[in-house]
Enzyme design. Structure first.
Site, PDB file in Angstrom:
ATOM      1  N   GLU A  60       8.257 -14.976  47.954  1.00  0.00           N
ATOM      2  CA  GLU A  60       8.541 -13.880  48.938  1.00  0.00           C
ATOM      3  C   GLU A  60       9.850 -14.464  49.811  1.00  0.00           C
ATOM      4  O   GLU A  60      10.665 -13.811  50.598  1.00  0.00           O
ATOM      5  CB  GLU A  60       7.359 -14.363  50.261  1.00  0.00           C
ATOM      6  CG  GLU A  60       6.100 -13.434  49.562  1.00  0.00           C
ATOM      7  CD  GLU A  60       4.795 -13.761  50.441  1.00  0.00           C
ATOM      8  OE1 GLU A  60       4.559 -15.068  50.530  1.00  0.00           O
ATOM      9  OE2 GLU A  60       4.266 -12.876  51.216  1.00  0.00           O
TER      10      GLU A  60
ATOM     11  N   ALA B  23       3.280 -21.537  48.980  1.00  0.00           N
ATOM     12  CA  ALA B  23       2.930 -22.480  50.049  1.00  0.00           C
ATOM     13  C   ALA B  23       2.216 -23.652  49.338  1.00  0.00           C
ATOM     14  O   ALA B  23       1.550 -23.509  48.438  1.00  0.00           O
ATOM     15  CB  ALA B  23       2.105 -21.538  50.985  1.00  0.00           C
TER      16      ALA B  23
ATOM     17  N   GLU C 245      -1.498 -15.261  44.835  1.00  0.00           N
ATOM     18  CA  GLU C 245      -2.483 -15.758  45.919  1.00  0.00           C
ATOM     19  C   GLU C 245      -3.896 -14.935  45.749  1.00  0.00           C
ATOM     20  O   GLU C 245      -5.069 -15.704  45.886  1.00  0.00           O
ATOM     21  CB  GLU C 245      -1.868 -14.924  47.183  1.00  0.00           C
ATOM     22  CG  GLU C 245      -0.861 -15.518  47.697  1.00  0.00           C
ATOM     23  CD  GLU C 245       0.573 -15.194  47.430  1.00  0.00           C
ATOM     24  OE1 GLU C 245       0.700 -14.543  46.205  1.00  0.00           O
ATOM     25  OE2 GLU C 245       1.658 -15.266  48.179  1.00  0.00           O
TER      26      GLU C 245
ATOM     27  N   GLY D 259       4.737 -17.785  48.289  1.00  0.00           N
ATOM     28  CA  GLY D 259       5.747 -17.855  49.298  1.00  0.00           C
ATOM     29  C   GLY D 259       7.009 -18.110  48.996  1.00  0.00           C
ATOM     30  O   GLY D 259       8.182 -17.591  49.327  1.00  0.00           O
TER      31      GLY D 259
HETATM   32  N1  CAA Z   1       0.930 -26.421  46.615  1.00  0.00           N
HETATM   33  C1  CAA Z   1       0.946 -27.724  46.571  1.00  0.00           C
HETATM   34  N2  CAA Z   1       0.875 -28.607  45.589  1.00  0.00           N
HETATM   35  C2  CAA Z   1       1.512 -28.045  44.363  1.00  0.00           C
HETATM   36  C3  CAA Z   1       1.870 -26.569  44.363  1.00  0.00           C
HETATM   37  C4  CAA Z   1       1.669 -25.797  45.708  1.00  0.00           C
HETATM   38  N3  CAA Z   1       1.626 -24.538  45.656  1.00  0.00           N
HETATM   39  N4  CAA Z   1       2.294 -26.104  43.208  1.00  0.00           N
HETATM   40  C5  CAA Z   1       2.382 -27.319  42.596  1.00  0.00           C
HETATM   41  N5  CAA Z   1       1.982 -28.354  43.473  1.00  0.00           N
HETATM   42  C6  CAA Z   1       1.901 -29.904  42.810  1.00  0.00           C
HETATM   43  C7  CAA Z   1       0.834 -30.078  41.974  1.00  0.00           C
HETATM   44  O1  CAA Z   1      -0.219 -30.367  42.777  1.00  0.00           O
HETATM   45  C8  CAA Z   1       1.387 -31.355  41.219  1.00  0.00           C
HETATM   46  O2  CAA Z   1       1.189 -32.416  42.146  1.00  0.00           O
HETATM   47  P1  CAA Z   1       0.488 -33.865  41.568  1.00  0.00           P
HETATM   48  O3  CAA Z   1       1.766 -34.434  40.866  1.00  0.00           O
HETATM   49  O4  CAA Z   1       0.474 -34.659  42.872  1.00  0.00           O
HETATM   50  O5  CAA Z   1      -0.791 -33.570  40.804  1.00  0.00           O
HETATM   51  C9  CAA Z   1       2.657 -31.163  41.309  1.00  0.00           C
HETATM   52  O6  CAA Z   1       3.187 -30.174  42.025  1.00  0.00           O
HETATM   53  C10 CAA Z   1       3.320 -30.643  39.772  1.00  0.00           C
HETATM   54  O7  CAA Z   1       2.484 -29.403  39.407  1.00  0.00           O
HETATM   55  P2  CAA Z   1       1.751 -29.319  38.058  1.00  0.00           P
HETATM   56  O8  CAA Z   1       1.466 -30.740  37.570  1.00  0.00           O
HETATM   57  O9  CAA Z   1       0.679 -28.519  38.474  1.00  0.00           O
HETATM   58  O10 CAA Z   1       3.017 -29.089  37.338  1.00  0.00           O
HETATM   59  P3  CAA Z   1       3.094 -27.621  36.334  1.00  0.00           P
HETATM   60  O11 CAA Z   1       4.351 -27.627  35.691  1.00  0.00           O
HETATM   61  O12 CAA Z   1       2.058 -27.993  35.044  1.00  0.00           O
HETATM   62  O13 CAA Z   1       2.494 -26.118  36.968  1.00  0.00           O
HETATM   63  C11 CAA Z   1       2.684 -24.574  38.569  1.00  0.00           C
HETATM   64  C12 CAA Z   1       3.261 -25.775  37.907  1.00  0.00           C
HETATM   65  C13 CAA Z   1       2.536 -23.506  37.650  1.00  0.00           C
HETATM   66  C14 CAA Z   1       3.564 -24.234  39.969  1.00  0.00           C
HETATM   67  C15 CAA Z   1       1.369 -25.162  39.185  1.00  0.00           C
HETATM   68  O14 CAA Z   1       1.382 -26.407  39.694  1.00  0.00           O
HETATM   69  C16 CAA Z   1       0.606 -24.023  39.890  1.00  0.00           C
HETATM   70  O15 CAA Z   1       0.007 -23.112  39.671  1.00  0.00           O
HETATM   71  N6  CAA Z   1       0.574 -24.050  41.466  1.00  0.00           N
HETATM   72  C17 CAA Z   1       0.133 -23.218  42.450  1.00  0.00           C
HETATM   73  C18 CAA Z   1       0.963 -22.000  42.772  1.00  0.00           C
HETATM   74  C19 CAA Z   1       0.306 -21.142  43.393  1.00  0.00           C
HETATM   75  O16 CAA Z   1      -0.767 -20.720  43.411  1.00  0.00           O
HETATM   76  N7  CAA Z   1       1.018 -20.905  44.405  1.00  0.00           N
HETATM   77  C20 CAA Z   1       0.759 -19.972  45.600  1.00  0.00           C
HETATM   78  C21 CAA Z   1       0.406 -20.621  46.801  1.00  0.00           C
HETATM   79  S1  CAA Z   1      -0.462 -19.675  48.161  1.00  0.00           S
HETATM   80  C22 CAA Z   1       1.060 -18.991  48.761  1.00  0.00           C
HETATM   81  O17 CAA Z   1       2.018 -19.223  48.382  1.00  0.00           O
HETATM   82  C23 CAA Z   1       0.615 -18.011  49.945  1.00  0.00           C
HETATM   83  C24 CAA Z   1      -0.213 -18.370  50.755  1.00  0.00           C
HETATM   84  O18 CAA Z   1      -0.405 -19.423  51.158  1.00  0.00           O
HETATM   85  C25 CAA Z   1      -0.948 -17.153  51.119  1.00  0.00           C
END
Ligand code: CAA
Length: 258
Positions: free
Chosen positions: A118, A72, A138, A115
């Protein structure tokens, strides 16, 4: 902003129907395909439309090279509290995706997190490229899976794998996902879409009514006690027994040239 009816989706690419298969690709690579509200609504719209289209027999759901979907969109989710989530169109979007009767095959390359994982679990079959990773991070955000992840993961991968993913937040690789049963095949990195499409075409070549009833019967295994599931299976089995398609196909087998 939610998409307006009839507008081209901003976060998806949707293919033309080809051999009964439509491919829906999440295309927001700059955000690692993070599932913002708009993405979820567009996905639900696209899947619902495919489900209603008699020409579509199977959906392939794909993401990008680096990410199937990184979960998400945290920038949007931070603003939603409990009551807001209950009424939110993204919650309804998930329900619409789950209500589809059309078989769906996930082609996973890169990250399938939160998500995104999921969404994979919501598909009927998942094919992973060898570089794919699956996780429910999460917990690291002080939250937990909320789109069926705890239930579908426990049912498809078993308790220990589900607990490890949900409680540590650490992802597993494609080989571990294959061993756990989360995915049915692992292919070379970059080949997931081709393999998922081949499977979807094979499904699409089968009779539509039988495919949908058989899929529904398998899904009941996750929702009902065994005896109820077997009873429902037998009702569908009997319904299909009366179909012309079944007679035609069985007769064709018996009368095949030998
Ligand atoms: N939400 C919003 N933005 C996200 C995102 C997310 N889940 N995942 C990645 N992005 C964005 C980053 O903010 C970044 O944006 P900017 O260029 O504007 O800074 C861009 O995508 C690229 O990301 P990274 O520079 O971090 O790229 P990376 O390859 O180094 O890392 C990653 C990728 C491992 C996916 C890392 O971005 C990350 O850990 N993201 C979060 C993953 C996460 O926690 N997902 C769960 C979300 S919560 C959920 O799904 C369910 C819920 O709500 C309960």
């Amino acid at each position: 902003m939610p998409p307006s009816a009839g507008a081209a989706p901003a976060d998806l690419r949707i293919s033309a129907v080809d051999d009964g298969v439509v491919t829906i690709t999440i295309a927001r690579p700059e955000a690692r395909n993070a599932l913002r509200h708009q993405t979820m609504i567009e996905l639900a719209d696209a899947i619902t439309a495919a489900d209603r289209d008699e020409a579509v027999r199977c959906i392939v759901l794909a993401g990008g090279e680096k990410a199937f979907a990184a979960g998400a969109d945290i920038a949007e989710m931070i603003a939603l509290d409990g009551p807001a989530l209950e009424q939110h169109p993204r919650t309804e979007a998930w329900r619409r995706i789950w209500a589809s009767g059309c078989p769906m095959v996930a082609a996973v390359e890169g990250l399938a997190l939160g998500g995104g994982c999921e969404l994979v679990l919501s598909c009927d079959i998942a094919i992973a490229g060898s570089g794919a990773r699956f996780g429910q991070p999460e917990i690291t955000l002080g939250w937990m899976p909320g789109a069926g992840g705890t239930q579908r993961l426990a049912r498809s991968a078993g308790k220990s794998v589900a607990m490890q993913l949900v409680l540590t937040g650490d992802p597993i690789d494609a080989a571990a996902a294959l061993r756990s049963g989360m995915v049915s095949e692992m292919v070379a990195a970059g080949d997931a879409l081709a393999r998922a499409t081949a499977i979807a075409r094979r499904i699409a070549s089968q009779p539509r009514a039988a495919t949908r009833l058989a899929r529904h019967a398998v899904l009941l295994a996750f929702e009902t006690p065994l005896a109820d599931g077997v009873q429902a299976e037998q009702a569908s089995f009997r319904a299909l027994a009366s179909s012309d398609e079944r007679h035609r196909r069985m007769r064709a087998f018996l009368e095949r040239p030998r």
